[in-house]
Write an enzyme that holds these catalytic residues in place. Structure first.
Site, PDB file in Angstrom:
ATOM      1  N   GLN A 171       0.856  -1.177   0.000  1.00 29.55           N
ATOM      2  CA  GLN A 171       0.000   0.000   0.000  1.00 29.55           C
ATOM      3  C   GLN A 171       0.899   1.237   0.000  1.00 29.55           C
ATOM      4  OE1 GLN A 171      -2.041   1.487   3.601  1.00 29.55           O
ATOM      5  NE2 GLN A 171      -3.958   1.080   2.504  1.00 29.55           N
ATOM      6  N   TYR A 173      -6.488  10.693   3.844  1.00 33.18           N
ATOM      7  CA  TYR A 173      -5.075  10.860   3.580  1.00 33.18           C
ATOM      8  C   TYR A 173      -4.977  11.880   2.433  1.00 33.18           C
ATOM      9  CZ  TYR A 173      -3.568   6.959   6.575  1.00 33.18           C
ATOM     10  OH  TYR A 173      -3.281   6.141   7.650  1.00 33.18           O
TER      11      TYR A 173
END
Length: 393
Positions: free
Chosen positions: A102, A172
């Site tokens: 990720q 994010y």
């Protein structure tokens, strides 16, 4: 004539990669890296999930820049990190599973006190959880972040990963640009949905240009921030259409919630306020006890709790989709397959029982023992795990 429903335990292609089944261990920050490097404990964590039957396990969280970490211990894509990452991918492959990294930039969720770098956000804002101020990202910052994702994609190939998952969720950095509540910019990155989606699309295209079809590229996309004025499901449908048209991704994993504003909207179930307060630094601990309930809200848990919103994405695009959220048994997996999802992702259930996938395959009536108490969330500071069971030595 309708195509037959896929067998969740049969091999399946994800972009250029053949997985042994359609079950993915979702990214759950492990809290086991040190000084930006892989540890034996991190390798063991993913080997357990590979040995337990996952078609692919996802290493979280591998930041594309020093200021993009939520904690200074997190993995960075440096030359020093590559040998450890190679050991990790080789160990997972030895168990017959694929492995994804990720990649992302935490943006306003990053901890500047821990990182030693200012956090960046679409617009200047205060982050209560870290008691810090994020600065508005400049065009140079955004160009650096896009290039950082491309570098991470190439480094992932060198390290032996089969896939990368681009983090476009949970507010994010890329997700915070999507959110009209967080993104108050007046330039080409703010205002209209097309402008707010620019960074996400630029990142995905940069990764595709960097890696070609040598590894699979997925993205974790928010469907709903879970806050008034945030990113909404109808906007997520349009962003998914744009990402599909761009041809940058092999699949989308659908998620929800905001690590910045409403983290429990993703997890559902209990909000472990007392346990969170206990692991926080003293200046923040009192605030968590007094006002934490406004941040850590409780939402009732039910199996497949993201399916309703995910159906809207499924109806709008043809690209492969990964269903996340309350996948705990064979019945849920089969529902996902019947509704047109190509893969399912599991997280908390596998923290409780890393071998659950193998046991469901052997005995389809097997049910997860996870009680959705979410106390595992508070263990990220000492190694993510189910706190209700004894861990292997």
């Amino acid at each position: 004539m309708n195509d037959p429903m896929p067998d969740v335990f049969a091999p399946a292609k994800l972009g250029p990669v053949m997985l042994r089944n359609r079950v993915i261990k979702a990214a759950t920050y492990e809290g086991l890296s040190r000084k930006g490097l892989v540890t034996d404990e991190l390798i063991d964590f993913h080997v357990r999930h590979a040995a337990g039957g996952a078609g692919m396990t996802t290493v979280a969280y591998c930041a594309v820049a020093p200021d993009g970490r939520t904690d200074r211990r997190q993995i960075l894509w440096t030359d020093e990190a590559l040998p450890g990452l190679r050991r990790l991918t080789e160990a997972v492959h030895h168990e017959g599973a694929a492995v994804a990294a990720q990649i992302g930039h935490a943006g306003p969720v990053a901890d500047p006190r821990s990182n030693g770098h200012p956090a960046i956000a679409p617009s200047r804002r205060f982050h209560a959880a870290t008691a810090s101020l994020a600065k508005a990202a400049t065009h140079a910052d955004l160009d650096r972040v896009v290039k950082g994702h491309a570098h991470a994609g190439k480094a992932a190939i060198e390290a032996g990963f089969d896939a990368v998952e681009i983090h476009l969720g949970h507010n994010y950095l890329a997700s915070s640009f999507l959110s009209p509540k967080v993104n108050r910019r007046k330039d080409e990155y703010g205002g209209s949905l097309e402008n707010r989606a620019r960074l996400s699309r630029d990142i995905a295209r940069a990764v595709r240009d960097a890696v070609g079809d040598r590894i699979a590229i997925t993205a974790k996309l928010n469907m709903d921030d879970g806050v008034p004025g945030g990113f909404r499901p109808d906007e997520a449908v349009q962003v998914a259409r744009w990402l599909e048209a761009d041809g940058s991704l092999d699949a989308l994993e659908l998620t929800a919630g905001s690590s910045l504003l409403n983290p429990m909207y993703l997890f559902k179930g209990d909000a472990p306020l007392r346990e969170f307060a206990a692991v926080m630094p003293r200046p923040i601990r009192l605030g968590v006890r007094l006002a934490g309930r406004r941040f850590l809200r409780e939402y009732p848990y039910e199996d497949l709790y993201l399916l309703k919103d995910a159906r809207r994405i499924r109806a709008a695009v043809k690209m492969p989709l990964i269903l996340l959220g309350g996948v705990t048994d064979k019945a849920g997996m089969d529902t996902a397959m019947a509704e047109g999802f190509q893969f399912v992702a599991m997280a908390r259930a596998l923290l409780r029982e890393p071998d659950l996938i193998n046991r469901i395959k052997d005995e389809p009536g097997t049910r997860s023992l996870c009680v959705h108490c979410n106390k595992c969330m508070t263990s990220i500071y000492s190694g993510t795990r189910c706190v209700l069971v004894e861990q292997p030595a």
